[in-house]
Design a protein around this motif. Structure first.
Motif, PDB file in Angstrom:
ATOM      1  N   ASN A 143      26.290   0.367 -36.450  1.00 16.41           N
ATOM      2  CA  ASN A 143      25.961  -1.018 -36.153  1.00 16.41           C
ATOM      3  C   ASN A 143      27.151  -1.954 -36.351  1.00 16.41           C
ATOM      4  O   ASN A 143      27.270  -2.955 -35.648  1.00 16.41           O
ATOM      5  CB  ASN A 143      24.730  -1.460 -36.946  1.00 16.41           C
ATOM      6  N   CYS A 144      28.037  -1.627 -37.269  1.00 17.22           N
ATOM      7  CA  CYS A 144      29.281  -2.403 -37.381  1.00 17.22           C
ATOM      8  C   CYS A 144      30.128  -2.239 -36.123  1.00 17.22           C
ATOM      9  O   CYS A 144      30.721  -3.203 -35.636  1.00 17.22           O
ATOM     10  CB  CYS A 144      30.073  -1.981 -38.615  1.00 17.22           C
ATOM     11  N   ALA A 145      30.177  -1.020 -35.592  1.00 15.27           N
ATOM     12  CA  ALA A 145      30.915  -0.781 -34.349  1.00 15.27           C
ATOM     13  C   ALA A 145      30.287  -1.555 -33.191  1.00 15.27           C
ATOM     14  O   ALA A 145      30.998  -2.165 -32.381  1.00 15.27           O
ATOM     15  CB  ALA A 145      30.968   0.713 -34.041  1.00 15.27           C
ATOM     16  N   VAL A 146      28.961  -1.539 -33.124  1.00 14.03           N
ATOM     17  CA  VAL A 146      28.265  -2.316 -32.090  1.00 14.03           C
ATOM     18  C   VAL A 146      28.596  -3.794 -32.248  1.00 14.03           C
ATOM     19  O   VAL A 146      28.915  -4.484 -31.274  1.00 14.03           O
ATOM     20  CB  VAL A 146      26.734  -2.091 -32.164  1.00 14.03           C
ATOM     21  N   PHE A 147      28.543  -4.272 -33.486  1.00 18.19           N
ATOM     22  CA  PHE A 147      28.838  -5.683 -33.728  1.00 18.19           C
ATOM     23  C   PHE A 147      30.258  -6.038 -33.266  1.00 18.19           C
ATOM     24  O   PHE A 147      30.467  -7.038 -32.576  1.00 18.19           O
ATOM     25  CB  PHE A 147      28.666  -6.036 -35.203  1.00 18.19           C
ATOM     26  N   LEU A 148      31.230  -5.226 -33.651  1.00 17.61           N
ATOM     27  CA  LEU A 148      32.618  -5.507 -33.280  1.00 17.61           C
ATOM     28  C   LEU A 148      32.777  -5.554 -31.757  1.00 17.61           C
ATOM     29  O   LEU A 148      33.360  -6.502 -31.216  1.00 17.61           O
ATOM     30  CB  LEU A 148      33.555  -4.455 -33.870  1.00 17.61           C
ATOM     31  N   LEU A 149      32.257  -4.556 -31.094  1.00 17.53           N
ATOM     32  CA  LEU A 149      32.395  -4.519 -29.636  1.00 17.53           C
ATOM     33  C   LEU A 149      31.658  -5.669 -28.963  1.00 17.53           C
ATOM     34  O   LEU A 149      32.185  -6.296 -28.028  1.00 17.53           O
ATOM     35  CB  LEU A 149      31.921  -3.182 -29.095  1.00 17.53           C
ATOM     36  N   MET A 150      30.460  -5.962 -29.405  1.00 17.38           N
ATOM     37  CA  MET A 150      29.705  -7.067 -28.804  1.00 17.38           C
ATOM     38  C   MET A 150      30.373  -8.410 -29.092  1.00 17.38           C
ATOM     39  O   MET A 150      30.365  -9.309 -28.250  1.00 17.38           O
ATOM     40  CB  MET A 150      28.259  -7.077 -29.302  1.00 17.38           C
ATOM     41  N   ASP A 151      30.971  -8.544 -30.266  1.00 17.88           N
ATOM     42  CA  ASP A 151      31.691  -9.777 -30.601  1.00 17.88           C
ATOM     43  C   ASP A 151      32.871  -9.977 -29.657  1.00 17.88           C
ATOM     44  O   ASP A 151      33.097 -11.077 -29.158  1.00 17.88           O
ATOM     45  CB  ASP A 151      32.160  -9.718 -32.059  1.00 17.88           C
TER      46      ASP A 151
END
Length: 160
Positions: free
Chosen positions: A119-127
């Motif tokens: 979810n941190c990876a998802v957050f970074l990419l979506m950001d």
């Protein structure tokens, strides 16, 4: 022998404690092999990100998120590999039930860490791709999905 539809699941097997511990450890290690592959893929992806042309354009918050995600993924890999190290270190010492119990706990902790890493990876990419507000919303949804499927569903199934 399998249960007929509508029957209660069996909760007890006719097997010796040593046999049960062997079976439980083999099943757990097989599950961890599958999960560990995903962690390795995520880690490789994160390592590659640092060498892309767009990486220097990240703001401080995104860079910090990247570092946290990378380190969280490394810790996840370590925790999920711990049952293998326990088995190797305590092999043939008559401690198989203890190895299974400790390994099961590390697997649970590893799943929590994997959920956070993904979810941190998802957050970074979506950001980077969509913006911070969108990243927060999307990550909240993906985190809820993971929590529901990996933790709430098994909990609810145990209570049935």
């Amino acid at each position: 022998m399998s249960n007929e539809p509508g029957q209660q699941p069996r909760t007890h097997r006719e097997e010796a404690p040593e046999t049960r511990a062997d079976r439980n450890l083999a099943e757990l290690l097989q599950e961890l092999r599958v999960v560990q592959t995903g962690v390795q893929i995520l880690f490789a992806f994160l390592l590659g990100l640092a060498f892309t042309s767009r990486f220097p354009q990240l703001d401080d918050f995104q860079s910090d998120t990247y570092v946290v995600t990378l380190l969280l993924t490394v810790v996840t890999a370590a925790v999920l590999a711990t049952p293998v190290a326990l088995h190797r270190g305590l092999f043939h010492r008559g401690l198989k039930p203890r190895i299974v119990a400790m390994s099961a706990r590390f697997a649970q902790i590893g799943l929590v860490l994997l959920m956070l890493s993904l979810n941190c990876a998802v957050f970074l990419l979506m950001d980077v791709v969509l913006g911070r507000v969108e990243a927060i919303v999307i990550t909240a949804v993906t985190t809820a999905i993971f929590a529901g499927l990996w933790f709430l569903l098994p909990w609810a199934a145990r209570r049935m």
